[in-house]
Scaffold this motif. Structure first.
Motif, mmCIF file in Angstrom:
data_model
loop_
_atom_site.group_PDB
_atom_site.id
_atom_site.type_symbol
_atom_site.label_atom_id
_atom_site.label_comp_id
_atom_site.label_asym_id
_atom_site.label_seq_id
_atom_site.Cartn_x
_atom_site.Cartn_y
_atom_site.Cartn_z
ATOM 1 N N TYR A 319 -8.326 -1.110 14.238
ATOM 2 C CA TYR A 319 -9.720 -0.659 14.281
ATOM 3 C C TYR A 319 -9.907 0.658 13.521
ATOM 4 N N LEU A 320 -8.919 1.540 13.585
ATOM 5 C CA LEU A 320 -9.036 2.863 12.980
ATOM 6 C C LEU A 320 -8.722 2.878 11.486
ATOM 7 N N LEU A 321 -8.039 1.862 10.986
ATOM 8 C CA LEU A 321 -7.676 1.827 9.569
ATOM 9 C C LEU A 321 -8.845 1.359 8.712
ATOM 10 N N LYS A 322 -8.935 1.893 7.506
ATOM 11 C CA LYS A 322 -9.908 1.398 6.549
ATOM 12 C C LYS A 322 -9.426 0.057 6.003
ATOM 13 N N PRO A 323 -10.302 -0.755 5.440
ATOM 14 C CA PRO A 323 -9.843 -2.001 4.806
ATOM 15 C C PRO A 323 -8.785 -1.701 3.741
ATOM 16 N N GLY A 324 -7.652 -2.354 3.849
ATOM 17 C CA GLY A 324 -6.562 -2.093 2.921
ATOM 18 C C GLY A 324 -5.660 -0.945 3.329
ATOM 19 N N GLY A 325 -5.975 -0.297 4.470
ATOM 20 C CA GLY A 325 -5.133 0.790 4.948
ATOM 21 C C GLY A 325 -3.783 0.286 5.430
ATOM 22 N N LYS A 326 -2.856 1.223 5.620
ATOM 23 C CA LYS A 326 -1.487 0.843 5.970
ATOM 24 C C LYS A 326 -1.040 1.519 7.262
ATOM 25 N N TRP A 327 -0.319 0.742 8.041
ATOM 26 C CA TRP A 327 0.301 1.233 9.267
ATOM 27 C C TRP A 327 1.796 1.369 9.021
#
Length: 387
Positions: A319-327
């Protein structure tokens, strides 16, 4: 108009009114979600949050000197309970000097905890008038924070930090330096903050989040220009209370100087003292049309197994990541009071179900320790998983 027609019209009007109420509620809810501003976190809150509160942490730091003094008394009581022959042997081993070494280490640690309490009163004036006698205390968490001070902010902790920090920092360092100022990185469960500080000093827009005020007060103490002015200013004896698996008294009672660097608040380091599950995605400084864009990276270090429900953690990370973000994750699966205790295969499957694409080429197993005493006879090594 006959009775049957009146009934039909009345029924239709009731249906229309109920429909409008229903759809208005649905539309309102959908708008709330689209704004990413629910009144409460969509994934609940951390179950044990009250145990880590400012008041309980302050009460525990404040109680530390008296508690450890009573432990010295207990050691002497055990020594004096020995039969005369055994007591002579203990005297030949100079056992009382060991207890006195503990007393001196307790004094060193108590100086530090008193300093933390003084800083806390300055920064949270309401603590001055607070009655702490009725609050439960947790000395184990105070001792944990002392070990974290060593792990995060001492030369002795550098080896452990290097093992667990390097895979994470190597991934972030793939981002060109020219792009880092606009690259947002969240570090939840940040503890004493060294990893977040390392990310921040590499130029990223960094946010650290920590629920426990045992950690937050200790970090504030180091960040305070009034209480920490130079490197290696403070001393701590983090292992003096633990006499098992020790090779020598010199190792047990050694003092370690902190901090090895002088941390300070930075414009690109936001420190949040709150529950990770209550966070919302960060806003965009450039667009009113898309006010909430999320983080570019979320870094979890020894964190996801602290969840009472790991599903909530993974969903909230997504939920907190932007589209395309990485964990980016590194850690074991050491559960405590968890509703679900998933194995690694299940965690990876859950990540896929949540919407993550786990890059198999990036996965590593990283043998690592956690706030370990490097001089002790016992080593607890986690086969931590990195992706």
């Amino acid at each position: 108009m006959d009775l049957q027609q009146s009934y039909a019209i009345s029924t239709a009007l009731i249906f229309i009114v109920l429909s409008l109420v229903f759809f208005r509620g649905r539309i309102s809810t959908l708008f709330t979600l689209s704004e990413h501003r629910p009144e409460e976190s969509p994934y609940g809150s951390t179950a044990q949050a009250p145990s880590f509160s400012l008041q309980r942490a302050f009460a525990s730091f404040r109680a530390y000197p008296n508690v450890v003094a009573s432990e010295v008394t207990s050691y002497y009581s055990k020594f004096n309970s020995l039969r005369s022959g055994h007591r002579r042997v203990a005297l030949e081993l100079d056992y009382p000097s060991k207890i006195e070494a503990l007393r001196k280490c307790n004094a060193v640690n108590s100086d530090l905890t008193r300093g933390i309490c003084e800083m806390a009163r300055n920064e949270f004036p309401e603590l001055t008038s607070m009655n702490t006698k009725s609050l439960p205390i947790d000395i184990a968490r105070v001792r944990e924070s002392l070990k974290h001070l060593v792990r995060d902010w001492s030369v002795e902790g550098a080896r452990e930090r290097r093992t667990i920090f390097e895979p994470i920092l190597a991934q972030l360092e793939n981002i060109p330096e020219s792009e880092r100022a606009s690259c947002r990185v969240l570090v939840p469960g940040a503890g004493l903050g060294r990893l977040a500080w390392e990310v921040c000093t590499r130029g990223f827009d960094t946010t650290s989040c920590e629920l426990s005020f045992y950690m937050n007060l200790s970090l504030r103490f180091l960040l305070s220009p009034s209480h920490t002015t130079t490197t290696f200013q403070h001393r701590v004896s983090p292992y003096s209370h633990w006499w098992s698996h020790q090779r020598s008294n010199a190792n047990t009672f050694r003092e370690i100087e902190i901090p090895d660097v002088l941390p300070r608040r930075q414009p690109n380091w936001t420190i949040l003292e709150t529950d990770f599950l209550g966070l919302s995605p960060p806003s965009s400084p450039f667009s009113d049309q898309q006010p909430f864009v999320g983080y570019d990276f979320i870094v979890t270090l020894y964190f996801i197994d602290t969840a009472s429900n790991i599903i909530t953690y993974l969903k909230h990370i997504h939920y907190l990541l932007k589209p395309g973000g990485k964990w980016i994750n590194l850690g074991p699966l050491l559960y405590s009071n968890a509703v679900l205790e998933l194995c690694l295969e299940e965690v990876l499957r859950l990540a896929d179900m949540t919407g993550f694409d786990v890059e198999s080429s990036s996965r590593l197993t990283v043998p690592s320790e956690y706030t370990a005493d490097r001089e002790a006879m016992m080593k607890w090594v986690y086969q931590a998983e990195f992706w």
